[in-house]
Design an enzyme around this catalytic site. Structure first.
Site, short mmCIF file in Angstrom:
data_model
loop_
_atom_site.label_atom_id
_atom_site.label_comp_id
_atom_site.label_asym_id
_atom_site.label_seq_id
_atom_site.Cartn_x
_atom_site.Cartn_y
_atom_site.Cartn_z
N GLY A 159 6.01 7.35 1.40
CA GLY A 159 6.82 7.66 2.39
C GLY A 159 7.49 6.58 3.06
O GLY A 159 8.73 6.47 3.41
N CYS B 3 -2.44 3.92 10.77
CA CYS B 3 -2.62 5.17 11.64
C CYS B 3 -4.09 5.38 12.12
O CYS B 3 -4.67 6.50 12.08
CB CYS B 3 -2.24 6.32 10.59
SG CYS B 3 -3.35 6.49 9.09
N CYS C 139 1.03 -1.27 0.05
CA CYS C 139 -0.15 0.18 -0.07
C CYS C 139 0.94 1.18 -0.08
O CYS C 139 0.89 2.01 0.88
CB CYS C 139 -0.97 -0.08 1.10
SG CYS C 139 -1.86 -1.55 1.40
N ALA C 140 1.71 1.27 -0.94
CA ALA C 140 2.80 2.61 -1.00
C ALA C 140 2.17 3.75 -1.16
O ALA C 140 3.00 4.83 -0.58
CB ALA C 140 3.65 2.13 -2.19
#
Length: 433
Positions: free
Chosen positions: A243, A361, A238-239
């Site tokens: 980052g 996150c 899931c690039a």
């Protein structure tokens, strides 16, 4: 612009956000376009006031017993900036471009009302429907945890070890007040005041030469905890904008094979330029092509698969304070389904003895420990690596970090209150050999 005029403008912008139901950045941009006389300092100060009010959306309305844009700005001045009644009254003096004077009711509210008896979701400034989830995640600490998630985040940078050393990068950014981050051995932090604008890091020579990247310390740590090594075959599933891809590449020291992809090829748009600037030569970008499996050649061969999973983003509310008020229960259900799909795909790519790093996150248990529990039930060949083994990547900082972070049998959770980072969950799993 005077401080009073800035406050008046902030009230107008906040009113537009509510009336037009638009993101804060869009409303601020529209105001700036219509008021070109305002300098960059004025725009930064107005944005700071607006974001303070969004961070304290519920608590400031409760304090003032009024949910208007003006009331929430006044309440935020007390709750977020610690101004007393007279200081706030001096801004609302009714002079040219200033807000009208405080009413008796406003004065009384600012002088006497507190959050002592406010419900948890009000005192913690989060949507009411999330209270059961926060209670599950944090118990009696949920107000303190949520309040920390409502504060302004610092600007964190990751030093790219392919281009620079931290000491060199810190010296290059000393004029911005950059200091080492407390946990990440690669991080630098620039603390921002309430009215401060984000410094123009992207124009700094050290950035232009690929020596630093903007990345929250929690995200840096999540990458470090994957234990990516030189010579491995690594898949960043899931690039997004890249980052963590950049962080993984630096950990691999340019040796081995790094495949990066994302189901939305639009998210990958910035990654090529970022990889070039960072001096990364062992990364290969695999853009999705319809139903074709662009990672078919990596099936069952990866030493490490990193899943920076699509999630609700509750851990990033410090940076996106208006996002939490737009979040609806249906968004959580969608993300949970997305996470199951990407974890299933990731499992097929890991070779025997290889690792799978699951990262969000988010601070919501359903997206974190709950997903890992369900994954282990579906994939009994995987086991969670002990947190002590994962945290060991921090070296001498590991013991203190272990005391700060929230640990569970499924992984670890960083939060603004406990680790001073954004909210990140990390679980590192190993596939049976």
């Amino acid at each position: 612009m005077t401080p009073a005029a800035r406050l008046s403008a902030a009230i107008d912008v906040l009113g537009a956000i509510e009336a037009e139901r638009i993101p804060a950045q869009n409303a601020l941009k529209s105001w700036g376009t219509a008021h070109r006389f305002a300098g960059s300092g004025d725009r930064a100060a107005i944005a700071g006031l607006v974001f303070d009010a969004l961070r304290r959306h519920a608590s400031s309305a409760y304090l003032m017993d009024d949910d208007s844009a003006r009331a929430r700005l006044l309440g935020a001045l007390k709750l977020e900036r610690g101004l007393d009644v007279e200081a706030i009254a001096s801004l609302c003096n009714g002079e040219r471009f200033a807000p009208v004077p405080l009413s008796d009711a406003e004065r009384n509210a600012l002088a006497t009302r507190t959050l002592a008896d406010a419900p948890s979701d009000i005192a913690g400034d989060y949507p009411t429907w999330l209270d059961p989830h926060f209670a599950e995640a944090f118990g009696d600490d949920r107000v303190k945890e949520a309040a920390a998630m409502a504060s302004r985040a610092p600007l964190d940078l990751r030093v790219n070890t392919l281009r620079a050393k931290r000491e060199k990068a810190q010296a290059a950014l000393s004029h911005l007040g950059a200091t080492p981050t407390p946990w990440s051995p690669l991080g630098l932090r620039i603390v921002l005041g309430a009215d401060a604008r984000n410094p123009g890091v992207h124009a700094e020579e050290i950035f232009l030469k690929g020596g630093v990247e903007v990345q929250d310390e929690g995200s840096q740590l999540a990458a470090l905890f994957t234990q990516a090594k030189p010579g491995e075959q690594v898949v960043d599933l899931c690039a997004g904008a890249g980052g963590k891809t950049l962080a993984l590449a630096a950990m691999m020291q340019g040796k081995g094979r790094l495949l990066a992809t994302d189901r939305d090829k639009r998210q990958l748009a910035p990654i090529h330029q970022r990889l070039s600037r960072a001096g990364v030569h062992n990364a290969e970008i695999r853009s999705p092509r319809g139903a074709e499996d662009v990672l078919a050649d990596a099936s069952g061969k990866a030493d490490l698969v990193v899943v920076d999973a699509p999630c609700t983003g509750t851990g990033t509310w410090r940076r996106n304070p208006d996002a939490k008020w737009r979040m609806r229960p249906g968004a959580l259900e969608i993300r949970l389904k997305d996470q199951v799909e990407v974890l299933t795909r990731a499992a097929s790519l890991v070779k025997p003895g290889g690792r799978l790093a699951y990262i969000t996150c988010s601070v919501l248990p359903q997206e974190n420990s709950g997903q890992i529990e369900a994954f282990l039930a579906r994939e009994p060949g995987f086991t969670v690596m002990p947190p002590a083994e994962v945290i060991a990547a921090l070296g001498e900082r590991a013991a203190a970090f272990r005391e700060a972070v929230r640990l569970s049998p499924q992984g670890l959770l960083m939060t603004p209150l406990r680790t001073g980072t954004d909210g990140f969950f990390v679980s590192l799993l190993r596939k049976a050999g």
